[in-house]
Write a protein that holds these residues in place. Structure first.
Motif, PDB file in Angstrom:
ATOM      1  N   LEU A 127      36.292  40.048  37.217  1.00 23.03           N
ATOM      2  CA  LEU A 127      35.468  39.009  36.595  1.00 23.03           C
ATOM      3  C   LEU A 127      35.140  39.362  35.148  1.00 23.03           C
ATOM      4  O   LEU A 127      35.184  38.488  34.272  1.00 23.03           O
ATOM      5  CB  LEU A 127      34.196  38.794  37.403  1.00 23.03           C
ATOM      6  CG  LEU A 127      34.386  38.117  38.753  1.00 23.03           C
ATOM      7  CD1 LEU A 127      33.063  38.088  39.530  1.00 23.03           C
ATOM      8  CD2 LEU A 127      34.954  36.724  38.611  1.00 23.03           C
ATOM      9  N   ASP A 128      34.836  40.625  34.880  1.00 19.46           N
ATOM     10  CA  ASP A 128      34.583  41.063  33.498  1.00 19.46           C
ATOM     11  C   ASP A 128      35.800  40.785  32.620  1.00 19.46           C
ATOM     12  O   ASP A 128      35.675  40.290  31.502  1.00 19.46           O
ATOM     13  CB  ASP A 128      34.238  42.552  33.441  1.00 19.46           C
ATOM     14  CG  ASP A 128      32.858  42.869  33.980  1.00 19.46           C
ATOM     15  OD1 ASP A 128      32.049  41.938  34.201  1.00 19.46           O
ATOM     16  OD2 ASP A 128      32.589  44.073  34.191  1.00 19.46           O
ATOM     17  N   ASP A 129      36.993  41.116  33.143  1.00 19.31           N
ATOM     18  CA  ASP A 129      38.231  40.876  32.384  1.00 19.31           C
ATOM     19  C   ASP A 129      38.424  39.391  32.111  1.00 19.31           C
ATOM     20  O   ASP A 129      38.788  38.992  31.004  1.00 19.31           O
ATOM     21  CB  ASP A 129      39.449  41.403  33.143  1.00 19.31           C
ATOM     22  CG  ASP A 129      39.539  42.903  33.151  1.00 19.31           C
ATOM     23  OD1 ASP A 129      38.802  43.567  32.393  1.00 19.31           O
ATOM     24  OD2 ASP A 129      40.375  43.428  33.916  1.00 19.31           O
ATOM     25  N   PRO A 135      37.968  31.178  28.529  1.00 16.03           N
ATOM     26  CA  PRO A 135      38.485  30.063  29.320  1.00 16.03           C
ATOM     27  C   PRO A 135      39.924  29.670  28.993  1.00 16.03           C
ATOM     28  O   PRO A 135      40.640  29.173  29.864  1.00 16.03           O
ATOM     29  CB  PRO A 135      37.516  28.917  29.023  1.00 16.03           C
ATOM     30  CG  PRO A 135      36.767  29.318  27.809  1.00 16.03           C
ATOM     31  CD  PRO A 135      36.811  30.809  27.738  1.00 16.03           C
ATOM     32  N   ASP A 136      40.366  29.906  27.773  1.00 18.44           N
ATOM     33  CA  ASP A 136      41.744  29.552  27.426  1.00 18.44           C
ATOM     34  C   ASP A 136      42.770  30.425  28.139  1.00 18.44           C
ATOM     35  O   ASP A 136      43.945  30.075  28.210  1.00 18.44           O
ATOM     36  CB  ASP A 136      41.962  29.661  25.909  1.00 18.44           C
ATOM     37  CG  ASP A 136      41.215  28.587  25.147  1.00 18.44           C
ATOM     38  OD1 ASP A 136      40.826  27.565  25.759  1.00 18.44           O
ATOM     39  OD2 ASP A 136      41.004  28.766  23.932  1.00 18.44           O
ATOM     40  N   ALA A 137      42.347  31.575  28.662  1.00 19.02           N
ATOM     41  CA  ALA A 137      43.269  32.498  29.320  1.00 19.02           C
ATOM     42  C   ALA A 137      43.531  32.124  30.779  1.00 19.02           C
ATOM     43  O   ALA A 137      44.476  32.620  31.377  1.00 19.02           O
ATOM     44  CB  ALA A 137      42.727  33.920  29.256  1.00 19.02           C
ATOM     45  N   VAL A 138      42.728  31.254  31.357  1.00 17.07           N
ATOM     46  CA  VAL A 138      42.902  30.886  32.766  1.00 17.07           C
ATOM     47  C   VAL A 138      44.090  29.941  32.883  1.00 17.07           C
ATOM     48  O   VAL A 138      44.115  28.868  32.283  1.00 17.07           O
ATOM     49  CB  VAL A 138      41.627  30.231  33.335  1.00 17.07           C
ATOM     50  CG1 VAL A 138      41.863  29.749  34.760  1.00 17.07           C
ATOM     51  CG2 VAL A 138      40.469  31.201  33.276  1.00 17.07           C
ATOM     52  N   THR A 139      45.090  30.371  33.674  1.00 18.31           N
ATOM     53  CA  THR A 139      46.286  29.540  33.842  1.00 18.31           C
ATOM     54  C   THR A 139      46.242  28.694  35.101  1.00 18.31           C
ATOM     55  O   THR A 139      46.872  27.645  35.164  1.00 18.31           O
ATOM     56  CB  THR A 139      47.556  30.411  33.861  1.00 18.31           C
ATOM     57  OG1 THR A 139      47.421  31.395  34.878  1.00 18.31           O
ATOM     58  CG2 THR A 139      47.779  31.082  32.519  1.00 18.31           C
ATOM     59  N   THR A 140      45.529  29.152  36.108  1.00  9.95           N
ATOM     60  CA  THR A 140      45.385  28.378  37.334  1.00  9.95           C
ATOM     61  C   THR A 140      44.190  28.897  38.113  1.00  9.95           C
ATOM     62  O   THR A 140      43.804  30.048  37.970  1.00  9.95           O
ATOM     63  CB  THR A 140      46.665  28.443  38.210  1.00  9.95           C
ATOM     64  OG1 THR A 140      46.508  27.583  39.335  1.00  9.95           O
ATOM     65  CG2 THR A 140      46.946  29.844  38.677  1.00  9.95           C
ATOM     66  N   SER A 141      43.600  28.030  38.885  1.00  6.58           N
ATOM     67  CA  SER A 141      42.520  28.453  39.768  1.00  6.58           C
ATOM     68  C   SER A 141      42.425  27.452  40.907  1.00  6.58           C
ATOM     69  O   SER A 141      42.934  26.336  40.812  1.00  6.58           O
ATOM     70  CB  SER A 141      41.185  28.546  39.021  1.00  6.58           C
ATOM     71  OG  SER A 141      40.759  27.250  38.637  1.00  6.58           O
ATOM     72  N   ALA A 142      41.804  27.871  41.970  1.00  7.11           N
ATOM     73  CA  ALA A 142      41.583  26.987  43.114  1.00  7.11           C
ATOM     74  C   ALA A 142      40.267  27.377  43.760  1.00  7.11           C
ATOM     75  O   ALA A 142      40.078  28.522  44.137  1.00  7.11           O
ATOM     76  CB  ALA A 142      42.725  27.120  44.118  1.00  7.11           C
ATOM     77  N   ALA A 143      39.373  26.442  43.824  1.00 10.68           N
ATOM     78  CA  ALA A 143      38.111  26.671  44.525  1.00 10.68           C
ATOM     79  C   ALA A 143      38.216  25.935  45.857  1.00 10.68           C
ATOM     80  O   ALA A 143      38.733  24.816  45.916  1.00 10.68           O
ATOM     81  CB  ALA A 143      36.949  26.145  43.702  1.00 10.68           C
ATOM     82  N   PRO A 178      55.068  36.762  29.987  1.00 15.39           N
ATOM     83  CA  PRO A 178      53.658  37.085  29.728  1.00 15.39           C
ATOM     84  C   PRO A 178      52.979  37.701  30.949  1.00 15.39           C
ATOM     85  O   PRO A 178      53.260  37.320  32.087  1.00 15.39           O
ATOM     86  CB  PRO A 178      53.027  35.726  29.404  1.00 15.39           C
ATOM     87  CG  PRO A 178      54.159  34.847  29.009  1.00 15.39           C
ATOM     88  CD  PRO A 178      55.359  35.343  29.765  1.00 15.39           C
ATOM     89  N   LEU A 179      52.080  38.643  30.700  1.00 13.78           N
ATOM     90  CA  LEU A 179      51.317  39.291  31.755  1.00 13.78           C
ATOM     91  C   LEU A 179      50.197  38.374  32.224  1.00 13.78           C
ATOM     92  O   LEU A 179      49.513  37.750  31.418  1.00 13.78           O
ATOM     93  CB  LEU A 179      50.726  40.607  31.233  1.00 13.78           C
ATOM     94  CG  LEU A 179      49.815  41.367  32.193  1.00 13.78           C
ATOM     95  CD1 LEU A 179      50.627  41.876  33.399  1.00 13.78           C
ATOM     96  CD2 LEU A 179      49.148  42.526  31.484  1.00 13.78           C
ATOM     97  N   HIS A 180      50.042  38.282  33.524  1.00 11.76           N
ATOM     98  CA  HIS A 180      48.927  37.551  34.138  1.00 11.76           C
ATOM     99  C   HIS A 180      48.232  38.499  35.108  1.00 11.76           C
ATOM    100  O   HIS A 180      48.879  39.328  35.733  1.00 11.76           O
ATOM    101  CB  HIS A 180      49.426  36.329  34.919  1.00 11.76           C
ATOM    102  CG  HIS A 180      49.922  35.230  34.057  1.00 11.76           C
ATOM    103  ND1 HIS A 180      51.129  35.277  33.401  1.00 11.76           N
ATOM    104  CD2 HIS A 180      49.362  34.051  33.729  1.00 11.76           C
ATOM    105  CE1 HIS A 180      51.295  34.169  32.718  1.00 11.76           C
ATOM    106  NE2 HIS A 180      50.234  33.398  32.895  1.00 11.76           N
ATOM    107  N   ARG A 181      46.938  38.362  35.225  1.00 13.77           N
ATOM    108  CA  ARG A 181      46.177  39.110  36.224  1.00 13.77           C
ATOM    109  C   ARG A 181      45.520  38.091  37.134  1.00 13.77           C
ATOM    110  O   ARG A 181      45.225  36.975  36.716  1.00 13.77           O
ATOM    111  CB  ARG A 181      45.091  39.940  35.560  1.00 13.77           C
ATOM    112  CG  ARG A 181      45.618  41.185  34.915  1.00 13.77           C
ATOM    113  CD  ARG A 181      44.470  41.921  34.307  1.00 13.77           C
ATOM    114  NE  ARG A 181      44.599  43.335  34.578  1.00 13.77           N
ATOM    115  CZ  ARG A 181      43.854  44.243  34.000  1.00 13.77           C
ATOM    116  NH1 ARG A 181      42.904  43.889  33.157  1.00 13.77           N
ATOM    117  NH2 ARG A 181      44.025  45.504  34.271  1.00 13.77           N
ATOM    118  N   GLY A 182      45.292  38.493  38.353  1.00 10.83           N
ATOM    119  CA  GLY A 182      44.663  37.571  39.277  1.00 10.83           C
ATOM    120  C   GLY A 182      43.765  38.285  40.255  1.00 10.83           C
ATOM    121  O   GLY A 182      43.746  39.513  40.331  1.00 10.83           O
ATOM    122  N   LEU A 183      43.048  37.507  40.994  1.00 10.16           N
ATOM    123  CA  LEU A 183      42.118  38.024  41.979  1.00 10.16           C
ATOM    124  C   LEU A 183      41.964  36.970  43.056  1.00 10.16           C
ATOM    125  O   LEU A 183      41.728  35.799  42.753  1.00 10.16           O
ATOM    126  CB  LEU A 183      40.768  38.300  41.314  1.00 10.16           C
ATOM    127  CG  LEU A 183      39.612  38.688  42.216  1.00 10.16           C
ATOM    128  CD1 LEU A 183      39.855  40.095  42.783  1.00 10.16           C
ATOM    129  CD2 LEU A 183      38.306  38.635  41.452  1.00 10.16           C
TER     130      LEU A 183
END
Length: 191
Positions: A127-129, A135-143, A178-183
């Protein structure tokens, strides 16, 4: 035609051999000890993105260089970090950077049995990262919200990890991208 999985089409082409995926394994006692400290979790995470020296880690994490070195040495002994090639720093001095080995991904629940704040460490670091990236770095999300039994949770976890394992196992084939990180976090909401 490439049979390499992509984010748009994670399944291999018909007739293609799926990538070999190493199996998960329990952590050794030393690996579990190394990951049971939130600062060491952050060091592994930082060195997973780029090679960093002890001084760079200390500065980034806001700790004394001696403290960072103590944790780095334990992570190296545990096989979770490895030294990279010596390089010349900005002032002309030789520096030893470290990089994550990627072994943590293949450990089966290395934080099992640790205190809740220790188990939450990787979530807090991710979350810190994400907040630092903006917000521009978020490529996808799902709640989402789901009603699940303990068995359902275990099955969902197994299935999601199986997909992620395939991508992790073949990531060296996509280093030019490009590098992506996820959680992925599944939690119970507050009552």
């Amino acid at each position: 035609m490439s049979t390499e999985p992509t984010p748009q089409d994670p399944a291999p082409a018909p007739g293609a051999t799926p990538p070999a995926v190493p199996g998960r394994r329990p952590p050794t006692a030393l690996e579990a000890k190394a990951l049971a400290h939130p600062l060491r979790q952050r060091i592994v995470r930082q060195c997973g993105t780029r090679e960093m020296t002890n001084k760079e880690l200390a500065d980034h994490l806001g700790v004394a260089p001696g403290t960072a070195l103590h944790h780095v040495r334990l992570l190296v002994r545990a096989g979770l970090l490895e030294p990279a090639d010596v390089r010349t720093g900005a002032g002309g001095a030789l520096e030893r950077p470290y990089r994550a080995t990627g072994a943590t991904w293949w450990l089966d629940d290395p934080l099992r049995g640790t205190a809740p704040d220790v188990r939450f460490g990787p979530v807090a670091a991710a979350l810190d990262d994400a907040l630092a990236a903006g917000p521009d770095a978020v490529t996808t999300s799902a709640a989402f919200r789901l009603h699940l039994s303990d068995d359902d949770v275990a099955e969902l976890d197994r299935r999601i990890l199986a997909v992620l394992d395939e991508y992790v196992a073949t990531d060296d084939q996509r280093l030019d991208r490009p590098l992506h990180r996820g959680l992925f976090v599944l939690h119970r909401p507050p009552s």
